[in-house]
Design an enzyme around this catalytic site. Sequence first.
Site, mmCIF file in Angstrom:
data_model
loop_
_atom_site.group_PDB
_atom_site.id
_atom_site.type_symbol
_atom_site.label_atom_id
_atom_site.label_comp_id
_atom_site.label_asym_id
_atom_site.label_seq_id
_atom_site.Cartn_x
_atom_site.Cartn_y
_atom_site.Cartn_z
ATOM 1 N N CYS A 2 35.855 45.057 36.768
ATOM 2 C CA CYS A 2 34.624 45.765 37.084
ATOM 3 C C CYS A 2 33.510 44.772 37.374
ATOM 4 C CB CYS A 2 34.208 46.649 35.901
ATOM 5 S SG CYS A 2 35.511 47.741 35.296
ATOM 6 N N ASP A 100 40.668 50.277 26.790
ATOM 7 C CA ASP A 100 40.367 49.071 26.031
ATOM 8 C C ASP A 100 38.873 48.936 25.779
ATOM 9 O OD1 ASP A 100 39.935 48.659 28.737
ATOM 10 O OD2 ASP A 100 40.813 46.661 28.789
ATOM 11 N N ILE A 291 51.250 34.253 51.821
ATOM 12 C CA ILE A 291 50.781 34.052 53.191
ATOM 13 C C ILE A 291 51.508 32.844 53.768
ATOM 14 C CG2 ILE A 291 48.534 35.157 53.015
ATOM 15 C CD1 ILE A 291 47.301 32.427 52.601
ATOM 16 N N SER A 363 48.777 35.853 38.775
ATOM 17 C CA SER A 363 48.787 34.571 39.473
ATOM 18 C C SER A 363 49.290 33.480 38.537
ATOM 19 C CB SER A 363 47.382 34.217 39.984
ATOM 20 O OG SER A 363 46.633 33.573 38.970
ATOM 21 N N GLY A 364 49.574 32.318 39.109
ATOM 22 C CA GLY A 364 50.041 31.177 38.318
ATOM 23 C C GLY A 364 48.955 30.172 38.014
#
Length: 634
Positions: A2, A100, A291, A363-364
Amino acid sequence: MCGIVGIFDTRGAREIDPALLKRMNETQHHRGPDEGDIYTEPGVGFGHRRLSVIDLASGQQPMFNAAGDVGVVFNGEIYNYRELTAELQQLGYQFRTKSDTETIVHAWEAWGEDCVHRLRGMFAIAIWDRRKQVMFMARDRMGIKPFFYALLPSGMFIFGSELKSLRAHPGLPREIDVRAVEDYFAYGYVPEPKTIYAGSRKLAPGYSLLVRIGQPVPEPKQFWDVPFKLHEKMTEQDAAGELAVRVREAVQSHLKADVPLGAFLSGGVDSSAVVAMMAGLTDEPVNTCSIAFNDKAFDESEYAGQVARQYGTNHHVETVDTDDYALLDTLAGLYDEPYADSSAIPTYRVCQLARKRVTVALSGDGGDENLAGYRRYRFAMAEDAVRSKIPQALRRGVFGPLGKYYPKADWAPRVLRAKTTFEALARDLVEGYFHGVSIMSDAMRARLFSEQFKRRLQGYRALDVMREHAAAAPTGEPLSLIQYLDMKTYLPGDILTKVDRASMAHALEVRVPLLDHLLVEWISGLSPSIKLKGGEGKYIFKKSMEHYLPHDILYRKKQGFAVPLASWFRGPLRQRVREALLGPALAATGIFDQAFLAEMVEQHESGRRDYSAPIWTVLMFEAFLRKELEGAPA
């Protein structure tokens, strides 16, 4: 995920202008396009833009307790909220939602400021407690979620998820912080807690701030730090086995969502490991996004496809033109302050692609800082090994002059490019590392800045940022220390900033399981000798993943997102560079030595020097200035 904003009267209970609060909130509409609301009472205003991810039906904010005297706005995700909800219910708290956010409300009621120690996740939180007449704010331990704030001359305290929300308030002073400018041209971003404006700040990762009505605003208070406390001796095999278990558990904790969820897959070690863990934890095929580049020198899609095939993912690839420079002005608007990481371009594109398929992507990010994966760690340790064998007085006396007078030879074979090495050997570890990561060296910044601007700096150096963090570091071990410096500067200031703004521009939530604080704490206790071993970065992580990933994924040369800046500036962006660097906007600031800007342009265009990184840094500063002038009050 948010966007949050707020206005708080530190002097009493003046009325909050709802129209102003709404304008501030709407600057962040992209962060939460699903819903938005504001709340005001005398002295307090909250705004929230919602991207619905958990409890889609009843998780609206601002959210209050049943009595209506404790309210919260919150950006992020609390991954252990179900466990906390059960604990709080045992304490007698009644829950009206399954979100949460409500967990945070009751956690504050139960534990006060200590509630942040119970939260596992990424968060930027503001809590208003009418009973105690306090506003409590906190930012997650690693700085995954942003939090900007300012105390205005009027006594109003304002905050938001992005700097643009603060800029929407007419009372925000817009004076440029000269120290932030020096920092930017060294690091390529403005490191926490500074912003580009002297009158506003970022809440640093792992810090909280409690503001009481009628009292001066205190300095933020640190509630967490990376411990770097070594574990008891364990074998390499045991460490690899436990690391795999802990990575899997961290990934599992990040899979809670009521919307489509997937992952970025670059073909590198970190993103591939996250996807491998996800595949073993879900019944459905993992949605993965990559990509590709039309220039093979920049393309890793073949490796991403290899992992996708191994785990049977629903893999989506789009090809991006390496001449994707049309985003330059878009980036200046996204980041709100000067930001010079050119990999923001492909990051923006992969987020754009992912949002077509999912609302949440893992993601890593964080693997390199956690496990010593950057090539610069190897260089820094090699330099430090030489330093340790030579007395400091001799190093400064011999290597200092060599570094000063040895010619800079970008055109020469690497073995002859010794200027940077000589300079680094003359310094201590922190100063050497700072100069190794700086986009523009001290000497180059001395030429870049005008004499007038250098006088305004009053001796301040961007190195001071790292010096302060090093002085507070819980470790003096060389590799751990430079990892710690990155976790305090590069990780939140560059990597996490890049991903947050690029993802939120597309209303995409990105989660980073390798930065789960429990995992970070445990990894920090591993011996540095198994993080960087025999010149192999992330050694123990790669060992832990050998059962999950092919050898050529784990041990190929690290590539990363890159764009061809040097050729852009000699080709399609040549005129843009000339207009920006030699035009009136930069000249009017009084910051720059115009002759050196002209020299950079001429030497880069001719091919005598590669000034692509410094030129991009100046170009993005100029783009920021134009955006600033467009939005500045009359």
